[in-house]
Design a protein around this motif. Sequence first.
Motif, short mmCIF file in Angstrom:
data_model
loop_
_atom_site.label_atom_id
_atom_site.label_comp_id
_atom_site.label_asym_id
_atom_site.label_seq_id
_atom_site.Cartn_x
_atom_site.Cartn_y
_atom_site.Cartn_z
N ALA A 61 64.82 -4.20 64.20
CA ALA A 61 63.64 -4.87 63.62
C ALA A 61 62.37 -4.26 64.19
O ALA A 61 61.41 -3.98 63.47
CB ALA A 61 63.69 -6.36 63.91
N ALA A 62 62.38 -4.01 65.52
CA ALA A 62 61.20 -3.43 66.17
C ALA A 62 60.86 -2.08 65.55
O ALA A 62 59.70 -1.79 65.27
CB ALA A 62 61.46 -3.27 67.66
N TYR A 63 61.89 -1.27 65.31
CA TYR A 63 61.66 0.06 64.74
C TYR A 63 61.01 -0.04 63.36
O TYR A 63 60.08 0.69 63.05
CB TYR A 63 62.97 0.85 64.65
N HIS A 64 61.49 -0.98 62.55
CA HIS A 64 60.91 -1.17 61.22
C HIS A 64 59.45 -1.60 61.32
O HIS A 64 58.61 -1.12 60.58
CB HIS A 64 61.72 -2.20 60.42
N TYR A 65 59.15 -2.51 62.25
CA TYR A 65 57.76 -2.96 62.41
C TYR A 65 56.89 -1.84 62.98
O TYR A 65 55.75 -1.67 62.58
CB TYR A 65 57.68 -4.19 63.32
N GLU A 66 57.44 -1.06 63.90
CA GLU A 66 56.63 0.01 64.50
C GLU A 66 56.21 1.03 63.45
O GLU A 66 55.09 1.53 63.46
CB GLU A 66 57.43 0.71 65.62
N HIS A 67 57.12 1.33 62.52
CA HIS A 67 56.84 2.39 61.55
C HIS A 67 56.45 1.87 60.17
O HIS A 67 56.25 2.65 59.24
CB HIS A 67 58.03 3.33 61.46
N GLY A 68 56.38 0.56 60.03
CA GLY A 68 56.01 0.00 58.73
C GLY A 68 57.06 0.28 57.67
O GLY A 68 56.75 0.56 56.52
N TYR A 69 58.34 0.23 58.07
CA TYR A 69 59.44 0.53 57.17
C TYR A 69 59.92 -0.76 56.51
O TYR A 69 60.60 -1.57 57.14
CB TYR A 69 60.55 1.16 57.99
N GLY A 70 59.56 -0.97 55.26
CA GLY A 70 59.99 -2.17 54.55
C GLY A 70 59.12 -3.39 54.82
O GLY A 70 59.23 -4.40 54.16
N VAL A 71 58.26 -3.29 55.83
CA VAL A 71 57.32 -4.38 56.16
C VAL A 71 55.96 -3.74 56.47
O VAL A 71 55.84 -2.54 56.64
CB VAL A 71 57.73 -5.16 57.43
N LYS A 72 54.95 -4.59 56.54
CA LYS A 72 53.63 -4.11 56.94
C LYS A 72 53.73 -3.72 58.42
O LYS A 72 54.30 -4.46 59.22
CB LYS A 72 52.62 -5.24 56.75
N GLN A 73 53.21 -2.55 58.74
CA GLN A 73 53.28 -2.10 60.13
C GLN A 73 52.64 -3.14 61.06
O GLN A 73 51.57 -3.65 60.78
CB GLN A 73 52.55 -0.76 60.28
N ASN A 74 53.35 -3.46 62.14
CA ASN A 74 52.86 -4.45 63.08
C ASN A 74 53.30 -4.06 64.50
O ASN A 74 54.40 -4.38 64.95
CB ASN A 74 53.40 -5.84 62.70
N LEU A 75 52.44 -3.30 65.17
CA LEU A 75 52.79 -2.75 66.47
C LEU A 75 52.96 -3.83 67.53
O LEU A 75 53.80 -3.71 68.42
CB LEU A 75 51.72 -1.75 66.92
N GLU A 76 52.18 -4.88 67.40
CA GLU A 76 52.27 -5.97 68.36
C GLU A 76 53.67 -6.62 68.31
O GLU A 76 54.28 -6.89 69.33
CB GLU A 76 51.21 -7.01 68.01
N LYS A 77 54.12 -6.84 67.11
CA LYS A 77 55.44 -7.42 66.92
C LYS A 77 56.53 -6.47 67.43
O LYS A 77 57.48 -6.90 68.08
CB LYS A 77 55.65 -7.72 65.43
N ALA A 78 56.36 -5.19 67.11
CA ALA A 78 57.32 -4.18 67.58
C ALA A 78 57.38 -4.19 69.10
O ALA A 78 58.44 -4.21 69.70
CB ALA A 78 56.91 -2.80 67.07
N PHE A 79 56.21 -4.26 69.71
CA PHE A 79 56.10 -4.26 71.16
C PHE A 79 56.85 -5.45 71.77
O PHE A 79 57.63 -5.30 72.71
CB PHE A 79 54.62 -4.30 71.55
N GLN A 80 56.62 -6.61 71.21
CA GLN A 80 57.28 -7.83 71.73
C GLN A 80 58.80 -7.75 71.59
O GLN A 80 59.54 -8.14 72.48
CB GLN A 80 56.76 -9.07 70.99
N LEU A 81 59.24 -7.21 70.44
CA LEU A 81 60.68 -7.10 70.23
C LEU A 81 61.30 -6.09 71.21
O LEU A 81 62.35 -6.35 71.79
CB LEU A 81 60.98 -6.69 68.79
N TYR A 82 60.65 -4.97 71.41
CA TYR A 82 61.17 -3.97 72.37
C TYR A 82 61.24 -4.58 73.77
O TYR A 82 62.19 -4.36 74.51
CB TYR A 82 60.27 -2.73 72.41
N GLN A 83 60.23 -5.36 74.11
CA GLN A 83 60.25 -5.99 75.44
C GLN A 83 61.39 -6.98 75.58
O GLN A 83 62.02 -7.07 76.63
CB GLN A 83 58.91 -6.68 75.69
#
Length: 233
Positions: free
Chosen positions: A124-146
């Motif tokens: 999920a984080a990867y999809h959010y980081e790169h905006g794949y299938g969803v609007k890019q959301n780095l903050e969300k990606a960051f939280q998921l990776y953490q």
Amino acid sequence: MSLEFYLEDLKPYTCQVCHTGESTTTKLQRCSLCKVVRYCGVECQRKHWKQHKKGECEKLKKMRNFWIQDAQNIGDKNGTHLFIGATRVATELGDHALAVEMFERAANTNYPIEGGHPNAMVYAAYHYEHGYGVKQNLEKAFQLYQRVLSHSEFGGENWGPACIGLSRIHEEGIIKEDKETGSYSTVIEKNLELAIKYKVFSKSNPETDGDVKYLEQWWNENRDKFMEQIETS
Ligand SMILES: [Zn+2]
Ligand SMILES: [Zn+2]
């Protein structure tokens, strides 16, 4: 399945007939019956319909519905099942948006792992980081990776990709724009040391005997060596 293999199997959204990819100027439309195949416009859809209507559309529709239903029935009680379903949806139906929804649900399901499914968090984080299938959301990606780091084994299959993701985000930082006032605020500081630290952490390190408790201590003792390498190269 590791993130690496998953990414290899992902198909980007393209027109079924002329293979035009989705872009800011081309928005692809899905077949309204199966909701799987995509077209750049009516012309390509008409060209394909003769072939598509002969069983293919129906088969895809059934497959999609079954997978969604299956995930709904069992998925919320079983993160692994939901995770596998999402992977199938993404790689075989090419539906990244639906896959992210399912990955997120798996990331928040407490079975089989308390706190969520780490594989699903990484995906999920990867999809959010790169905006794949969803609007890019780095903050969300960051939280998921953490979250992955607190839920996966040190050096395990999810550990590396999560560290690399955190490294990439720290390298650039995250700046958010407030649309109303037009002002910018820093969400994550650009931080070269953290970027390097996570890159180093992404590889399991025998010197800490694989114990995550000693990682910070190990970094404090060794950081100068890695920082110097960067400064001199
Ligand atoms: Zn086309
Ligand atoms: Zn169809």
